[in-house]
Motif scaffolding. Structure first.
Motif, PDB file in Angstrom:
ATOM      1  N   LEU A 159      31.812 -23.229  17.650  1.00 57.51           N
ATOM      2  CA  LEU A 159      30.522 -22.558  17.447  1.00 57.51           C
ATOM      3  C   LEU A 159      29.434 -23.191  18.310  1.00 57.51           C
ATOM      4  CD1 LEU A 159      29.486 -20.250  15.674  1.00 57.51           C
ATOM      5  CD2 LEU A 159      28.664 -21.976  14.053  1.00 57.51           C
ATOM      6  N   GLY A 160      28.743 -22.351  19.083  1.00 56.55           N
ATOM      7  CA  GLY A 160      27.643 -22.833  19.909  1.00 56.55           C
ATOM      8  C   GLY A 160      28.054 -23.351  21.269  1.00 56.55           C
ATOM      9  N   ARG A 163      39.939 -16.387  14.245  1.00 53.77           N
ATOM     10  CA  ARG A 163      39.065 -17.409  13.637  1.00 53.77           C
ATOM     11  C   ARG A 163      39.918 -18.283  12.737  1.00 53.77           C
ATOM     12  NH1 ARG A 163      34.566 -19.660  14.836  1.00 53.77           N
ATOM     13  NH2 ARG A 163      33.629 -17.633  15.254  1.00 53.77           N
ATOM     14  N   PRO A 195      28.258 -11.713  18.398  1.00 58.12           N
ATOM     15  CA  PRO A 195      28.749 -12.568  17.299  1.00 58.12           C
ATOM     16  C   PRO A 195      30.083 -12.077  16.737  1.00 58.12           C
ATOM     17  CG  PRO A 195      26.410 -12.168  17.047  1.00 58.12           C
ATOM     18  CD  PRO A 195      26.867 -11.280  18.175  1.00 58.12           C
TER      19      PRO A 195
END
Lengths: 109, 115
Positions: free
Chosen positions: B39-40, B111, A40
């Motif tokens: 994300l994912g 990010r 993560p």
């Protein structure tokens, strides 16, 4: 069309419970198939490259194998620190890598 | 040896603004690729540069552009930011442009959050 599919999407294992992750692909010529681990908030970490059917690579508790249509990442006696998302990528002819959506592995102590 | 380094690590922008992301490849690597990771999902290819020339482009709009400098570092530029541009932007370097099946090595990404 070049495509990579990974299964399962998520996998929960007890510590020591061995299993396999699957990566199936359809590409026009394969220069290499790559496995990555992603924690993560981090970038993918390179694990293995496989170039031809029948090839196998091993690193600690991980073993990657390749056939003409799919690759498996076998995890033997996993530990909690093996918890991560495992990504498969293929490099067909051309300059682009194609990634699957990954398998999220959780190893429970 | 230093790995791929990216800056900044985090960035917050508003819709319509412009952003520049930076990447330094592993020493000796001449190829840099850029990816977007929502994300994912797995990383989606944006660009590849090799020897300062664009060698590949993914399915992204013209708002996305990049360049590679003589020292092989690279910048990714995104204009007219949209909410959907919020993602982790990854840079990867490799020894060559890919004909030999060399792996790509990734940085930890930037990010980008769009408000």
């Amino acid at each position: 069309e070049d495509q990579v599919t990974q299964s399962p999407e998520a996998l929960r294992l007890q510590e020591g419970e061995s299993s396999s992750l699957n990566c199936s692909y359809t590409v026009s010529g394969l220069r290499g198939l790559f496995w990555y681990r992603q924690d993560p908030g981090k970038g993918p970490e390179f694990l293995f490259t496989l170039y031809s059917a029948g090839e196998e690579k091993e690193k600690e508790r991980l073993k990657a194998t390749l056939t003409k249509k799919e690759s498996f990442l076998h995890i033997t006696a996993p530990k909690p620190e093996d918890s991560a998302t495992y990504l498969c990528a293929v490099h067909p002819t051309g300059n682009q890598f194609y990634f699957g959506t990954g398998t999220s592995l959780t190893v429970i102590p | 040896d230093a790995g791929v380094t990216q800056s900044p690590t985090h960035l917050i922008k508003t819709r319509g603004q412009h952003v520049t992301l930076r990447c330094s490849p592993i020493s000796g690597h001449k190829s840099v690729s850029w990816y977007q990771q929502v994300l994912g999902q797995g990383p989606q290819f944006i660009f590849q540069y090799y020897e300062k020339e664009e060698r590949g482009r993914g399915n992204f709009p013209d708002r996305f552009s990049a360049r590679q400098f003589p020292n092989y570092s690279s910048e990714l530029n995104v204009n007219a930011l949209l909410l959907g541009d919020s993602a982790l932007y990854l840079c990867a370097s490799s020894l060559d442009r890919g004909r030999s099946g060399q792996p790509q090595h990734f940085g930890d990404g930037t990010r980008l959050s769009i408000l």
